[in-house]
Design a protein around this motif. Structure first.
Motif, mmCIF file in Angstrom:
data_model
loop_
_atom_site.group_PDB
_atom_site.id
_atom_site.type_symbol
_atom_site.label_atom_id
_atom_site.label_comp_id
_atom_site.label_asym_id
_atom_site.label_seq_id
_atom_site.Cartn_x
_atom_site.Cartn_y
_atom_site.Cartn_z
ATOM 1 N N UNK A 285 1.188 -1.390 0.309
ATOM 2 C CA UNK A 285 0.232 0.075 -0.038
ATOM 3 C C UNK A 285 1.085 0.984 -0.154
ATOM 4 N N UNK A 286 1.779 1.865 -1.572
ATOM 5 C CA UNK A 286 2.857 2.831 -1.725
ATOM 6 C C UNK A 286 2.099 3.709 -1.191
ATOM 7 N N UNK B 131 -3.374 5.010 -2.117
ATOM 8 C CA UNK B 131 -2.233 3.694 -2.369
ATOM 9 C C UNK B 131 -2.021 2.847 -3.226
ATOM 10 N N UNK B 132 -0.916 2.458 -3.905
ATOM 11 C CA UNK B 132 -0.639 1.691 -4.966
ATOM 12 C C UNK B 132 0.198 0.167 -4.020
ATOM 13 N N UNK B 133 -0.865 -0.794 -4.704
ATOM 14 C CA UNK B 133 0.601 -2.024 -4.079
ATOM 15 C C UNK B 133 1.393 -2.503 -5.779
ATOM 16 N N UNK B 134 2.819 -1.803 -4.418
ATOM 17 C CA UNK B 134 3.940 -1.685 -5.712
ATOM 18 C C UNK B 134 4.714 -3.048 -5.791
#
Length: 360
Positions: free
Chosen positions: A84-85, A92-95
């Motif tokens: 959860x960047x 928030x993005x999954x990287x």
């Protein structure tokens, strides 16, 4: 795991003394004993997220002078969960896929992750997702990682806090004051308890044991009646108010962090006992500086053992110190066992036996 291999190493979470000593030990063992290549990954998993990746090849001449250097030459971060960047626009993005790909693009055969329980949980999840070969090394000044009696950084932090108490003792006696030292300890009171005993504190407050202001004031008055018109007190930052509220401070970026319990207690103790109080917040001084000999020894043992685990093909393991020797345990079991102070344990019994007030 024969032949030349390539292994990665990273430091994650808050910095502490002894991290560079671990890096040094890993490189020495991997290069000298196995003729492997060691890749240092900068700024924890963020180094694997970048393109091109932020990495450096580590060799013995490069790390040989790191034994006494504080912090971590690889850099670290305790922000930005890769699942959860936080992005610049606030989303928030999954990287995690980018980080997983970084491991394989580097051609790593295994990776050594040095971190606390939170970092270990993230690294293990990445390892499972990306089929990494992972070995963990515990580090935290709080000494709260389960399954190990020691974590890198704890002993140095205790030494620094103890020295602070030693120095405060003379000012307290000279001015007949109650000197309150607030030390780190996010959820556990290991630093406060160990430093308090070693530094001759009269009062030690830790989050694991409830306290009352009245009991503290009784201790101060008891000392005054014996002609000791000063008092040394150490408190962990995670100690709450008597009503159970956490004391936090808002940072410049809006983040809330523990801190301020020392001043809270000073006001109430001054009102209750009439004693003049002063507060010292030790803060990040506990994290920095030259690692103690014990932290260097632990770092050496952990670093060598981690490389040997890779050579033996034993992964998803964390090296630990138990009963005066290195033992490896599954990372999953280590991070499931959160290690707080045992209210009935040896050090608490020792403190009580010395007449130290624990607030209860």
């Amino acid at each position: 795991m024969g032949g030349q291999r390539r292994i990665g190493i990273l430091t994650s979470g808050g910095d502490c003394a002894g991290l560079n000593a671990v890096i040094r030990a890993v490189v020495h063992r991997a290069v000298s004993a196995y003729d492997w290549e060691v890749i240092g990954i900068c700024r924890a998993t963020q180094g694997l997220m970048q393109r091109p990746m932020d990495v450096v090849i580590l060799d013995i001449p490069q790390v040989d002078s790191l034994l006494t250097v504080g912090g971590t030459v690889l850099g670290t971060t305790n922000k930005g969960n890769p699942f959860a960047f936080p992005m610049p626009d606030g989303t928030l993005v999954d990287r995690s896929a980018e980080i997983v790909a970084g491991y394989h693009l580097l051609g790593l055969d295994a990776i050594i992750g040095i971190g606390g329980d939170g970092s270990m949980a993230i690294l293990r999840r990445l390892a499972q997702q990306g089929n990494w070969n992972l070995v963990g090394i515990p580090k935290t000044i709080d000494n709260d990682v389960g399954a190990t009696e020691r974590a890198i950084g704890f002993d140095t932090a205790v030494n620094i806090a103890t020295e602070a108490l030693d120095r405060l003792h003379f000012t307290a006696a000279s001015h007949s004051r109650v000197m309150i030292l607030e030390v780190m300890g996010r959820d556990a009171g290991h630093i406060a308890l160990s430093a308090g005993i070693a530094g001759g504190a009269d009062v030690i407050l830790i989050p694991e044991i409830p306290y009352s202001i009245e009991k503290i004031c009784e201790k101060i008055e008891e000392r005054q009646q014996r002609g000791q018109n000063f008092c040394l007190m150490v408190v962990a930052e995670a100690v709450r108010t008597e009503t159970g509220e956490s004391i936090t401070q808002v940072q410049c970026q809006g983040e809330q962090r523990l801190g301020g319990i020392g001043h809270y207690l000073a006001d109430r103790i001054s009102t209750c006992s009439g004693a003049e109080t002063r507060v010292t917040v030790l803060g990040h001084i506990q994290r920095g500086g030259i690692p103690s000999p014990l932290d260097r020894l632990t770092a050496a043992a952990f670093g060598v053992a981690a490389v040997d685990l890779i050579a033996e093909g034993k992964f998803d393991q964390m090296v630990t110190w138990q009963n005066r020797q290195i033992v490896s345990v599954p990372i999953e079991s280590a991070i499931q066992q959160y290690s707080t102070v045992d209210p009935n344990g040896t050090w608490v019994k020792t403190a009580r036996g010395l007449g130290i007030c624990l607030g209860s």
